[in-house]
Motif scaffolding. Structure first.
Motif, PDB file in Angstrom:
ATOM      1  N   GLN A 230      36.608  48.505  38.600  1.00 38.70           N
ATOM      2  CA  GLN A 230      37.188  48.005  39.844  1.00 38.70           C
ATOM      3  C   GLN A 230      37.669  49.197  40.666  1.00 38.70           C
ATOM      4  OE1 GLN A 230      40.720  45.673  39.312  1.00 38.70           O
ATOM      5  NE2 GLN A 230      41.090  45.430  41.509  1.00 38.70           N
ATOM      6  N   VAL A 232      39.923  50.876  42.989  1.00 34.43           N
ATOM      7  CA  VAL A 232      41.278  50.638  43.477  1.00 34.43           C
ATOM      8  C   VAL A 232      41.541  51.405  44.767  1.00 34.43           C
ATOM      9  CG1 VAL A 232      43.735  50.893  42.906  1.00 34.43           C
ATOM     10  CG2 VAL A 232      42.094  50.264  41.120  1.00 34.43           C
ATOM     11  N   ARG A 257      39.596  51.279  38.069  1.00 36.30           N
ATOM     12  CA  ARG A 257      40.249  50.726  36.883  1.00 36.30           C
ATOM     13  C   ARG A 257      39.275  49.912  36.046  1.00 36.30           C
ATOM     14  NH1 ARG A 257      43.999  47.837  39.254  1.00 36.30           N
ATOM     15  NH2 ARG A 257      45.676  49.373  39.034  1.00 36.30           N
TER      16      ARG A 257
END
Length: 259
Positions: A230, A232, A257
């Motif tokens: 992911q 961020v 992440r």
């Protein structure tokens, strides 16, 4: 005489294996800077074309054929060893101009974060690894520049800190699985086929933190490389480089992440 020569050659080879600087590679730093400038002027140039162009330049400057051939052969056949030697020289020279403080983006990202386990990917002389260790992180790191890793270990001992280091390149490093809470790429990056290893080495919730020159990849290619994670934070800003004589340039910053 032959036994003496064999002994001296053995000592020379041992010194190279231990990361000592190779006098045969002294020309490489100049070639490296010259080739970078040539490529900036013409990004269609291949590595072979750059080497041929360099050989032509040497001949025009009156460098003898034997020396030209020696350098060309080394450039074609010892690329990894040349890079290792370059960075050993770079980090061993007190006059080298680079940011000796921890990377500012890393400092920002870890501020207030609970210390865990971290990997410094291409750690150099350890400025970032030592910073994390001072904060209480358990830090591992690797770099093929053995002298640079030795500098990091010496500084760790002087500061009473512990680092788990390896003088190897990424092809020889054991990343493990779900081992790290943070993997740092500070002015270095993995080849695309290493991304899966990096992702597997992260614990759930673990972060990849990266800063590098934006021109190293296509404008949004880094997003695609870390697609399993992911994203961020992702930005390209004009800022002072940690390297390249601290010149301002477009800098890519990423935090990703693992869910």
């Amino acid at each position: 005489m032959l036994r003496t020569l064999s002994f001296l050659l053995g000592l020379y080879a041992s010194a190279l294996l231990l990361g000592a600087q190779n006098p045969a590679f002294e020309f490489y730093s100049e070639f490296r800077g010259w080739s970078r400038r040539q490529f900036q002027m013409d990004r269609t140039l291949t590595e072979d074309q750059l080497i041929d162009k360099y050989a032509q330049r040497l001949r025009s400057e009156g460098v003898g054929a034997a020396e030209v051939n020696r350098r060309v052969e080394i450039l074609r056949n010892s690329k990894l060893q040349l890079e290792d030697d370059f960075w050993n020289r770079f980090f061993s020279d007190p006059k080298t101009n680079y940011n000796r403080a921890p990377n500012a983006f890393l400092v920002e990202v870890v501020q207030g974060r609970k210390p865990g386990t971290a990997l410094d990917y291409g750690m150099g002389e350890g400025r970032n690894a030592l910073y994390l260790a001072k904060l209480g992180w358990q830090v591992s790191g690797f770099d093929p520049a053995a002298e640079a890793v030795s500098i990091a270990n010496r500084r760790a001992r002087e500061l009473g800190l512990s680092l788990d280091t390896k003088p190897v390149r990424d092809t020889d490093y054991d990343f493990g699985q779900e081992r790290f809470d943070l993997v740092l790429f500070s002015w270095t990056m993995p080849e695309p086929h290493f991304i899966d290893k990096v992702v597997r080495s992260l614990k759930p919730g673990g972060l990849v933190v990266m800063e590098c020159g934006a021109s190293w990849v296509g404008r949004n290619q880094m997003l695609r490389r870390f697609d399993p994670l992911q994203i961020v934070r992702y930005e390209i800003v004009t800022a002072k480089s940690d390297f390249f004589n601290r010149n301002e340039m477009e800098v890519l910053r990423l935090v990703a992440r693992k869910n």
